[in-house]
Motif scaffolding. Structure first.
Motif, PDB file in Angstrom:
ATOM      1  N   ASN A 141       0.848  -1.202   0.000  1.00  0.00           N
ATOM      2  CA  ASN A 141       0.000   0.000   0.000  1.00  0.00           C
ATOM      3  C   ASN A 141       0.886   1.256   0.000  1.00  0.00           C
ATOM      4  N   PRO A 142       0.726   2.138  -1.005  1.00  0.00           N
ATOM      5  CA  PRO A 142       1.578   3.340  -1.019  1.00  0.00           C
ATOM      6  C   PRO A 142       1.206   4.351   0.067  1.00  0.00           C
ATOM      7  N   ARG A 143       0.086   4.105   0.758  1.00  0.00           N
ATOM      8  CA  ARG A 143      -0.318   4.980   1.870  1.00  0.00           C
ATOM      9  C   ARG A 143      -0.196   4.179   3.170  1.00  0.00           C
ATOM     10  N   ALA A 144       0.173   4.843   4.237  1.00  0.00           N
ATOM     11  CA  ALA A 144       0.287   4.118   5.506  1.00  0.00           C
ATOM     12  C   ALA A 144      -0.245   4.974   6.649  1.00  0.00           C
ATOM     13  N   TYR A 145      -0.981   4.339   7.526  1.00  0.00           N
ATOM     14  CA  TYR A 145      -1.427   5.010   8.753  1.00  0.00           C
ATOM     15  C   TYR A 145      -0.290   5.020   9.753  1.00  0.00           C
ATOM     16  N   LEU A 146      -0.206   6.094  10.483  1.00  0.00           N
ATOM     17  CA  LEU A 146       0.883   6.237  11.452  1.00  0.00           C
ATOM     18  C   LEU A 146       0.319   6.850  12.738  1.00  0.00           C
ATOM     19  N   PRO A 147      -0.069   6.018  13.705  1.00  0.00           N
ATOM     20  CA  PRO A 147      -0.610   6.573  14.948  1.00  0.00           C
ATOM     21  C   PRO A 147       0.441   7.404  15.685  1.00  0.00           C
ATOM     22  N   ILE A 148       0.049   8.602  16.104  1.00  0.00           N
ATOM     23  CA  ILE A 148       0.976   9.452  16.865  1.00  0.00           C
ATOM     24  C   ILE A 148       0.487   9.636  18.300  1.00  0.00           C
ATOM     25  N   MET A 149      -0.767   9.392  18.529  1.00  0.00           N
ATOM     26  CA  MET A 149      -1.301   9.433  19.899  1.00  0.00           C
ATOM     27  C   MET A 149      -2.558   8.577  19.943  1.00  0.00           C
ATOM     28  N   ARG A 150      -2.993   8.271  21.147  1.00  0.00           N
ATOM     29  CA  ARG A 150      -4.253   7.540  21.267  1.00  0.00           C
ATOM     30  C   ARG A 150      -4.976   8.051  22.513  1.00  0.00           C
ATOM     31  N   GLY A 151      -6.251   7.714  22.590  1.00  0.00           N
ATOM     32  CA  GLY A 151      -7.048   8.122  23.741  1.00  0.00           C
ATOM     33  C   GLY A 151      -7.577   9.537  23.575  1.00  0.00           C
ATOM     34  N   CYS A 152      -8.427   9.935  24.492  1.00  0.00           N
ATOM     35  CA  CYS A 152      -9.027  11.263  24.393  1.00  0.00           C
ATOM     36  C   CYS A 152      -9.422  11.753  25.771  1.00  0.00           C
ATOM     37  N   ASN A 153      -9.170  13.042  26.001  1.00  0.00           N
ATOM     38  CA  ASN A 153      -9.518  13.643  27.301  1.00  0.00           C
ATOM     39  C   ASN A 153     -10.756  14.519  27.207  1.00  0.00           C
ATOM     40  N   ASN A 154     -11.418  14.520  26.052  1.00  0.00           N
ATOM     41  CA  ASN A 154     -12.451  15.547  25.828  1.00  0.00           C
ATOM     42  C   ASN A 154     -13.833  15.216  26.381  1.00  0.00           C
ATOM     43  N   PHE A 155     -14.159  13.994  26.448  1.00  0.00           N
ATOM     44  CA  PHE A 155     -15.467  13.582  26.983  1.00  0.00           C
ATOM     45  C   PHE A 155     -16.626  14.336  26.341  1.00  0.00           C
ATOM     46  N   CYS A 156     -16.709  14.320  25.032  1.00  0.00           N
ATOM     47  CA  CYS A 156     -17.915  14.801  24.356  1.00  0.00           C
ATOM     48  C   CYS A 156     -19.047  13.928  24.902  1.00  0.00           C
ATOM     49  N   SER A 157     -20.202  14.554  25.158  1.00  0.00           N
ATOM     50  CA  SER A 157     -21.184  13.868  25.998  1.00  0.00           C
ATOM     51  C   SER A 157     -21.787  12.631  25.340  1.00  0.00           C
ATOM     52  N   TYR A 158     -21.669  12.502  24.001  1.00  0.00           N
ATOM     53  CA  TYR A 158     -22.266  11.362  23.300  1.00  0.00           C
ATOM     54  C   TYR A 158     -21.273  10.236  23.058  1.00  0.00           C
ATOM     55  N   CYS A 159     -19.996  10.473  23.380  1.00  0.00           N
ATOM     56  CA  CYS A 159     -18.925   9.619  22.843  1.00  0.00           C
ATOM     57  C   CYS A 159     -18.366   8.642  23.867  1.00  0.00           C
ATOM     58  N   ILE A 160     -18.143   7.442  23.408  1.00  0.00           N
ATOM     59  CA  ILE A 160     -17.673   6.381  24.304  1.00  0.00           C
ATOM     60  C   ILE A 160     -16.146   6.223  24.271  1.00  0.00           C
ATOM     61  N   VAL A 161     -15.513   6.913  23.303  1.00  0.00           N
ATOM     62  CA  VAL A 161     -14.069   6.714  23.089  1.00  0.00           C
ATOM     63  C   VAL A 161     -13.222   6.909  24.359  1.00  0.00           C
ATOM     64  N   PRO A 162     -13.415   8.002  25.133  1.00  0.00           N
ATOM     65  CA  PRO A 162     -12.557   8.151  26.320  1.00  0.00           C
ATOM     66  C   PRO A 162     -12.693   7.000  27.312  1.00  0.00           C
ATOM     67  N   TYR A 163     -13.849   6.325  27.286  1.00  0.00           N
ATOM     68  CA  TYR A 163     -14.059   5.216  28.227  1.00  0.00           C
ATOM     69  C   TYR A 163     -13.396   3.928  27.740  1.00  0.00           C
ATOM     70  N   VAL A 164     -13.306   3.773  26.418  1.00  0.00           N
ATOM     71  CA  VAL A 164     -12.747   2.515  25.900  1.00  0.00           C
ATOM     72  C   VAL A 164     -11.298   2.655  25.421  1.00  0.00           C
ATOM     73  N   ARG A 165     -10.892   3.877  25.104  1.00  0.00           N
ATOM     74  CA  ARG A 165      -9.508   4.079  24.634  1.00  0.00           C
ATOM     75  C   ARG A 165      -8.645   4.752  25.696  1.00  0.00           C
ATOM     76  N   GLY A 166      -9.285   5.207  26.780  1.00  0.00           N
ATOM     77  CA  GLY A 166      -8.523   5.800  27.876  1.00  0.00           C
ATOM     78  C   GLY A 166      -8.086   7.233  27.606  1.00  0.00           C
ATOM     79  N   ARG A 167      -7.244   7.754  28.508  1.00  0.00           N
ATOM     80  CA  ARG A 167      -6.777   9.137  28.384  1.00  0.00           C
ATOM     81  C   ARG A 167      -5.710   9.241  27.288  1.00  0.00           C
ATOM     82  N   GLU A 168      -5.449  10.504  26.903  1.00  0.00           N
ATOM     83  CA  GLU A 168      -4.502  10.741  25.808  1.00  0.00           C
ATOM     84  C   GLU A 168      -3.081  10.284  26.165  1.00  0.00           C
ATOM     85  N   VAL A 169      -2.481   9.558  25.257  1.00  0.00           N
ATOM     86  CA  VAL A 169      -1.069   9.169  25.393  1.00  0.00           C
ATOM     87  C   VAL A 169      -0.408   9.490  24.064  1.00  0.00           C
ATOM     88  N   SER A 170       0.657  10.279  24.104  1.00  0.00           N
ATOM     89  CA  SER A 170       1.361  10.627  22.865  1.00  0.00           C
ATOM     90  C   SER A 170       2.553   9.706  22.674  1.00  0.00           C
TER      91      SER A 170
END
Ligand code: SF4
Length: 441
Positions: A141-170
């Motif tokens: 694949n000539p394109r590649a994903y490159l994670p630079i951080m994961r998790g989220c500290n924002n807690f948008c009220s509809y979103c489950i990501v901070p609960y399942v991906r945890g806090r931000e880690v760079s």
């Protein structure tokens, strides 16, 4: 993120002699990398588990052997061992990634207890110590994903990501650099920096003095890729509240960065944006769009839109449409609200009727189609350098190419061109697909 992590997992497994099976029947192990962000994604995993449970029963009755089923990803984090009741043999969520290596080792030993080679396989280096995979490269694949951080500290009220991906880690810059060097050695042409909120990248965290923030990282990446095969970089997702002037300057400062941004807006009403805990207003979002378009000529924007949030009135819904009219997104990921248990919005009154949500979503999709068509129509006659991604799925004599602005263009050509940059004249629009022809310059 799941696509990147699945590619990484595949690569790590291949290094340990796990090869991809032709079908589930032939497999020793089935891995489901699950997503929790929407209820429909979870339903799909339950469907798969039911299917594999029946398959295992059948195979065991016929041969005395059956594949192991391992569920990882966000759903594994959210539901844990409960997934065993649905047919999983092993479960490991994002917060206990190291367990994945132990599980694979155990399955490997179980599957081939007689093979002494199994004893020598080393699963210790599966992840860097920060829990990131070492490489997310997908062969060919000539394109590649490159994670630079994961998790989220924002807690948008509809979103489950901070609960399942945890806090931000760079991710440490040195590890990002190493992966870039590896990707360049594989002739990768375009990288997509990934994170739930890339703009809040900061390394190291805490009180250290010499920190690298997102714009500083962009500058470093521009320098690291100079003279390599990597000629383009993009990033997703950007939170509008964290998009700094310095980031805009970094984007202006290097031709590496594509003239396309994914800038999640979610809604057009200030009341709903506040209830969603998004941290910006309609006005500040539009102002950011104006500054971005001024600073980066030719810029296209894409976004995420969520309708049917609890309490959304008809007038508030209309504000989504007027915002879309003002910005004119090239494309959008459009959804209607679904309750995610455990999030703040799950407790809000004023749930919108399913039929109303569907009707509003249909209007948003129809408007987006019109905007996409208009924007692409305006591009006819222009010349573009495009990256050839591969053969078109619909016609083996055509190739699929991507412009810097994230428009897909089809043109006549051979698959051998995959990974090269070619020049096209954009000639025709069929439906919402651009067609072009190769030109010298
Ligand atoms: S910014 Fe909001 S929507 Fe995006 S991952 Fe974080 S909590 Fe979810």
């Amino acid at each position: 993120m799941n696509m990147a992590e699945s590619a990484a997992l595949k690569q790590e497994l291949e290094a340990l002699f796990w090869l991809e099976a032709g079908s589930a029947q032939e497999a020793g192990l089935i891995i489901i990398n699950s997503c929790s962000v929407r209820a429909t994604a979870e339903q799909r995993v339950f469907g798969r588990l039911a299917h594999y449970k029946a398959l295992k029963k059948k195979l065991f009755a016929e041969t005395g052997k059956a594949p192991f089923v391992f569920v990882t990803g966000c759903m594994a984090e959210r539901l844990g061992e409960k997934l065993i009741e649905h047919g999983a043999d092993y479960v490991s969520g994002a917060s206990e990634k190291q367990k994945i290596a132990l599980i694979l080792k155990e399955v490997s030993d179980n599957l081939d207890a007689q093979n002494p080679l199994q004893k020598q396989l080393n699963y210790d280096n599966f992840f860097s110590k920060d829990g990131f995979f070492n490489s997310h490269y997908e062969e060919g694949n000539p394109r590649a994903y490159l994670p630079i951080m994961r998790g989220c500290n924002n807690f948008c009220s509809y979103c489950i990501v901070p609960y399942v991906r945890g806090r931000e880690v760079s991710r440490p810059p040195c590890d990002i650099k190493k992966e870039i060097e590896f990707l360049a050695s594989k002739q990768v042409r375009e990288i997509i920096l990934l994170g739930q909120n890339v703009n809040s990248y900061i390394y190291p965290s805490g009180a250290a003095k010499d920190k690298t923030d997102f714009p500083a990282l962009l500058n470093k990446i521009a320098a690291w890729t100079e003279g390599t095969t990597i000629k383009r970089a993009r990033f997703i997702s950007s939170h509008p509240k964290d998009f700094s002037e310095r980031t805009i300057e970094a984007l202006r400062g290097s031709p590496l960065f594509c003239r396309h941004l994914h800038l999640c807006v979610q809604h057009g009403s200030n009341r709903v944006l506040a209830a969603m805990n998004r941290g910006y207003t309609r006005e500040s979002y539009l102002e950011l769009v104006r500054r971005l378009k001024d600073a980066l000529p030719g810029l296209t924007l894409s976004t995420d839109i969520l309708t049917g949030f609890p309490g959304e009135t008809e007038e508030e819904f209309e504000e989504i449409l007027t915002l879309m009219d003002e910005v004119k997104f090239l494309y959008s990921f459009m959804y209607h609200y679904n309750v995610r248990e455990g999030t703040a919005a799950a407790a809000l009154p004023g749930r919108i009727d399913e039929a109303v949500k569907r009707e509003r979503l249909a209007k948003i999709i129809a408007l987006q189609k019109t905007h996409t068509k208009q924007l692409l129509q305006n591009r006819l006659g222009s010349f573009e350098e495009v990256l050839v991604e591969g053969i078109s799925k619909k016609n083996p004599l055509e190739i699929l190419c991507r412009t810097e602005r994230d428009e897909m263009v089809v043109c006549a050509g051979a698959g051998a061109l995959a990974g090269s940059f070619i020049n096209l004249k954009l000639l025709e629009l069929r439906g919402n697909t651009l067609f072009g022809t190769a030109v010298e310059h």
